[in-house]
Write an enzyme that holds these catalytic residues in place. Structure first.
Site, short mmCIF file in Angstrom:
data_model
loop_
_atom_site.label_atom_id
_atom_site.label_comp_id
_atom_site.label_asym_id
_atom_site.label_seq_id
_atom_site.Cartn_x
_atom_site.Cartn_y
_atom_site.Cartn_z
N GLU A 112 2.24 28.62 -2.00
CA GLU A 112 3.07 28.57 -3.20
C GLU A 112 4.31 29.45 -3.03
O GLU A 112 4.28 30.38 -2.26
CB GLU A 112 2.32 29.15 -4.41
CG GLU A 112 0.96 28.61 -4.62
CD GLU A 112 0.23 29.38 -5.72
OE1 GLU A 112 0.88 30.13 -6.47
OE2 GLU A 112 -0.99 29.22 -5.80
N LYS A 114 6.58 32.52 -3.95
CA LYS A 114 6.38 33.80 -4.62
C LYS A 114 7.58 34.03 -5.52
O LYS A 114 8.71 34.15 -5.05
CB LYS A 114 6.28 34.92 -3.60
CG LYS A 114 5.99 36.28 -4.21
CD LYS A 114 5.64 37.29 -3.13
CE LYS A 114 5.10 38.57 -3.71
NZ LYS A 114 6.08 39.33 -4.48
N ASP A 116 10.08 35.86 -8.05
CA ASP A 116 10.57 37.23 -8.12
C ASP A 116 10.96 37.57 -9.55
O ASP A 116 12.06 37.26 -9.99
CB ASP A 116 11.77 37.37 -7.18
CG ASP A 116 12.03 38.81 -6.84
OD1 ASP A 116 11.17 39.66 -7.15
OD2 ASP A 116 13.09 39.09 -6.25
N TYR A 221 0.67 31.26 -12.42
CA TYR A 221 0.23 30.88 -11.07
C TYR A 221 -1.25 31.14 -10.85
O TYR A 221 -1.78 30.93 -9.78
CB TYR A 221 1.05 31.61 -10.00
CG TYR A 221 1.06 33.11 -10.19
CD1 TYR A 221 -0.06 33.88 -9.90
CD2 TYR A 221 2.19 33.76 -10.67
CE1 TYR A 221 -0.06 35.24 -10.09
CE2 TYR A 221 2.20 35.13 -10.86
CZ TYR A 221 1.06 35.86 -10.57
OH TYR A 221 1.06 37.21 -10.77
N LYS A 307 6.86 37.53 3.15
CA LYS A 307 8.18 37.81 2.57
C LYS A 307 9.29 37.22 3.43
O LYS A 307 9.31 37.43 4.64
CB LYS A 307 8.38 39.33 2.47
CG LYS A 307 7.54 40.00 1.40
CD LYS A 307 8.23 39.86 0.05
CE LYS A 307 7.54 40.64 -1.03
NZ LYS A 307 8.02 41.97 -1.31
N CYS A 401 45.77 54.81 -14.37
CA CYS A 401 45.51 53.39 -14.21
C CYS A 401 46.36 52.83 -13.07
O CYS A 401 47.57 53.03 -13.06
CB CYS A 401 45.82 52.66 -15.51
SG CYS A 401 45.80 50.87 -15.33
N CYS A 404 49.15 50.41 -14.78
CA CYS A 404 50.23 50.86 -15.66
C CYS A 404 50.49 52.36 -15.60
O CYS A 404 51.44 52.85 -16.21
CB CYS A 404 49.94 50.45 -17.10
SG CYS A 404 48.54 51.32 -17.82
N CYS A 428 41.25 52.42 -18.76
CA CYS A 428 42.67 52.56 -19.08
C CYS A 428 42.79 52.27 -20.57
O CYS A 428 42.42 51.21 -21.03
CB CYS A 428 43.50 51.56 -18.28
SG CYS A 428 45.14 51.29 -18.99
N CYS A 433 48.66 47.31 -21.06
CA CYS A 433 48.56 47.40 -19.61
C CYS A 433 48.64 45.99 -19.01
O CYS A 433 47.88 45.11 -19.38
CB CYS A 433 47.22 48.04 -19.27
SG CYS A 433 46.78 48.01 -17.55
#
Ligand code: AMP
Ligand code: ZN
Length: 676
Positions: A112, A114, A116, A221, A307, A401, A404, A428, A433
């Site tokens: 099956e 797996k 996550d 499952y 895995k 920034c 600007c 900012c 800006c």
């Protein structure tokens, strides 16, 4: 049909479409049709409260947050899985299985994907969902029943009398994560790096109403109890699917010789799975064999996880650029020597904020490992310190920034988001800006918002740079000739852009709200807000108090959202933009949910006001479901004014003036039931 029969049939219809949508991934009704079914069911339960049992689809979301964590102790420990990373390790597992079984027994294997996500256990008793819990330490988990009830993939009722204990994974589909992240961006929140993080954080949230806003799905499952009905894992999985319970539907049963091929098949196919898959699980198929093999203190001896390699790449960081977002947030981005990763060439990776750069101890010139988490933007996983040939200078967030030059501020609001673990954002503070304006325009034009085609980067850059456009509303006052005069713009393309900008005026009010990006308000909330407020001119005409009341009446709008909307509408700069949009005739009034053709309230119109026992939006939905029409204010044509507590005098005066009948909430619902 009796009301009870009608109720049962509606519930069946709703659960069947949930099944089609969530288990088979093959919807048979649109979202609007689904909402209509649910409204009908609500209206029916309103008339016959005795039908509204706990497992009704109308009761999925509890109205209250948990105030404490309740622990659940389980009789059958929830184990972890032994991990393998090579074919040799797998062969080792097979030898142990053969050794553990009496001579002459030939095991078959169920292979099956797996999944996550976050593990959960769910218990059904007499066909009803009675408990759900997290894995916790295996024996003791946390009660998350109310959260799991909000997941529409999980039936509240099944046709199975005996006690059934299931294990599964709560996941978020990749495509759902995209919309969730869009929604979060709209709320000024950090997008989730991958579906796993988003799912894991959500299952344990205290407020089921919050959980309901996340597109979580359970995928089962394993059956720990109740599985006696079957002799093998694969039969149980097949049975779960038939019983209307969500499973991954991707398993195969093979002799040992076929296991590797199945693992490879899953590895190849997993990019097409809707959920994240980080490996394959190989299980001895027959329960009889599983029992003979037993378990260690940590793992079952009859199963093993293989895995898959996380796809990583190694490359050099050429620079750390700092991007300015539409809300002014400064985000460091690693500029990479281009490298191939999971089928694409990657040349940038996000670093979220200064805290993350520090945590990684990342310097310009370093060699790093990058990884794609889900389908999302690549991340820097770690720095290859061995490859650091000299001491590069530490990265520092700019104090001004980059667009600007305005001195930046650290935004304390972001420090309140510990779930991100990223510390405070740097912003900012200058709304004018240029970079913020560009980003606001791009955001406004995106597909989920105003959906403006042909609005390329080069064009927006010039519009902003030459001061032709100062904010999103400015787009609507630029003529095609002006656009054609800009560099790299032919007459034809200028006309195309102009036409798509003009076309976007036809978008509904909710799309305009989406495009403006109100903090805390994503796509779904924007639609609710638009339905409640009607249109931009109507919304702008409300005084703050009235606005607050209206917004607070929307289902699922908590105090934070309400305050954010009110603050947005009170902000002078935002108001100016909205007024400009109105002047340019941008956005159509929001179409209301359709009115039932026939019902006890057909032919009458209602204005609902004051404090009622339910949210105003729900009363509206009930009226519509019963065939009535909603008026936002008392007009000449309004038949009834439904007056709750604290109804304003002006409303009552209007009603008197127009001859509108004033009724109470009780009288309204009595009418819905066919009374006078
Ligand atoms: P780990 O967390 O790495 O120890 O892996 C064990 C976990 O994998 C289990 O607790 C399950 O939550 C999860 N898992 C995901 N998909 C499956 C599956 N098909 N069969 C069994 N466990 C699975
Ligand atoms: Zn700036």
């Amino acid at each position: 049909m009796t009301p009870a029969q009608r109720h049962a049939s509606l519930v069946r219809e709703i659960e069947a479409s949930n099944y089609r949508y969530y288990v088979l991934d093959d919807p048979n009704v649109t979202d609007a049709e689904f909402d209509a079914l649910l409204r009908k069911l609500r209206a029916l339960e309103e008339e016959h409260p005795e039908l509204a049992t706990d497992d009704s689809p109308t009761r999925r979301v509890a109205g209250q947050a948990r105030t404490s964590v309740v622990q659940v102790k389980r009789p059958v420990r929830m184990l972890s899985l032994d991990n393998t990373y090579s074919r040799e390790d797998l062969a080792e597992f097979y030898r142990r299985v053969v050794d553990g079984l009496p001579a002459g027994e030939t095991p078959r294997f169920c292979v099956e994907p797996k999944l996550d996500g976050a593990s959960i256990e769910v218990i059904y008793e007499r066909g009803r969902l009675v408990q759900a819990s997290t894995r916790g330490d295996g024996v003791v988990g946390e009660d998350i029943t109310e959260n799991v009830r909000t997941m529409r993939s999980v039936p509240l009722r099944i046709a199975h009398e005996r006690r059934l204990t299931l294990r599964g994974e709560v996941v978020i589909y990749r495509r759902d994560l995209e919309s969730l992240n869009t929604e979060r961006e709209g709320q000024g929140l950090e997008p989730f790096a991958n579906p796993r993080n988003a799912a894991a954080g959500a299952v344990r949230m205290l407020d089921p109403r919050e959980v309901a806003r996340r597109p979580l799905r359970a995928v089962f499952y394993q059956a720990v109890e109740g599985a006696e009905l079957h002799a093998t894992q694969h039969e149980t999985l097949d049975w779960l699917e038939k019983a209307g319970l969500p499973t991954h539907r991707r398993h195969a049963v093979v002799p040992w010789e076929g296991v590797w091929e199945e693992i490879e098949t899953i590895d190849r196919a997993r990019d097409d799975y809707p959920f994240e898959t980080d490996g394959a699980v190989v299980k001895v198929d027959a329960y009889r064999h599983q029992d003979m093999l037993g378990m260690t203190s940590k793992f079952p001896k009859w199963a093993v996880a293989y895995k898959f390699q996380a796809e990583q790449a190694r490359t050099k960081v050429l620079d750390i650029a700092v991007q300015v977002g539409r809300t002014g947030a400064l985000t460091p981005v690693a500029v990479l020597e281009p490298v191939a990763l999971a089928g694409t060439t990657v040349s940038r990776a996000t670093l979220h904020n200064a805290g993350m750069v520090e945590a990684l101890d990342l310097r310009i010139g370093d060699t790093v490992f990058i990884q794609k988490a889900g389908e999302v933007i690549p991340q820097v996983v770690s720095v290859d310190l061995a490859a650091r040939d000299r001491e590069h200078e530490k990265f520092r967030m700019p104090t001004k920034c980059p667009s600007c030059g305005t001195p930046v501020v650290r935004d304390p609001r972001d420090a309140e988001k510990p779930e991100l673990g990223l510390g405070a954002a740097t912003r900012c503070p200058n709304r004018d800006c240029p970079e913020q304006i560009r980003q606001r325009i791009f955001y406004f034009a995106r597909r989920f918002a105003m959906d403006i085609d042909h609005l390329g980067v080069a064009l927006v850059d010039q519009l902003v740079e030459h001061g032709i456009v100062h904010d999103v509303a400015g787009l609507y006052s630029v003529g095609p000739e002006r656009i054609a005069k800009l560099a790299h713009m032919g007459e034809k393309s200028a006309e195309n852009v102009f036409a798509s900008i003009q076309r976007s005026k036809e978008r509904t009010f909710d799309k305009v709200l989406c495009g403006l990006g109100i903090a805390q308000v994503g796509q779904v909330a924007a639609r609710q807000l638009a339905e409640e407020l009607g249109s931009m001119p109507e919304a702008l005409a409300l005084d703050p108090q009235a606005l607050r009341e209206r917004v607070a009446s929307i289902h699922g709008f908590g105090p934070k959202m309400v305050e954010s909307v009110v603050a947005f509408f009170q902000d002078r700069a935002q108001r100016a933009v909205m007024e400009e949009l109105v002047a340019a005739a941008v956005g159509r009034p929001q179409p209301r949910a359709e009115v039932a053709a026939h019902g006890p309230l057909s032919g009458s119109s209602f204005c609902v006001t004051g404090v009622l026992s339910k949210k105003r939006e729900e009363v509206h939905a009930d009226i519509r479901a019963a065939g009535g029409e909603i008026h936002d204010s008392v007009k000449k044509t309004t038949t009834y004014l439904v007056a709750g507590d604290k109804t304003g005098k002006s409303k009552l005066d209007q009603a008197k003036k127009f001859g509108t009948t004033v009724v109470t909430e009780e009288q309204l619902y009595a009418r819905m039931k066919g009374g006078p």
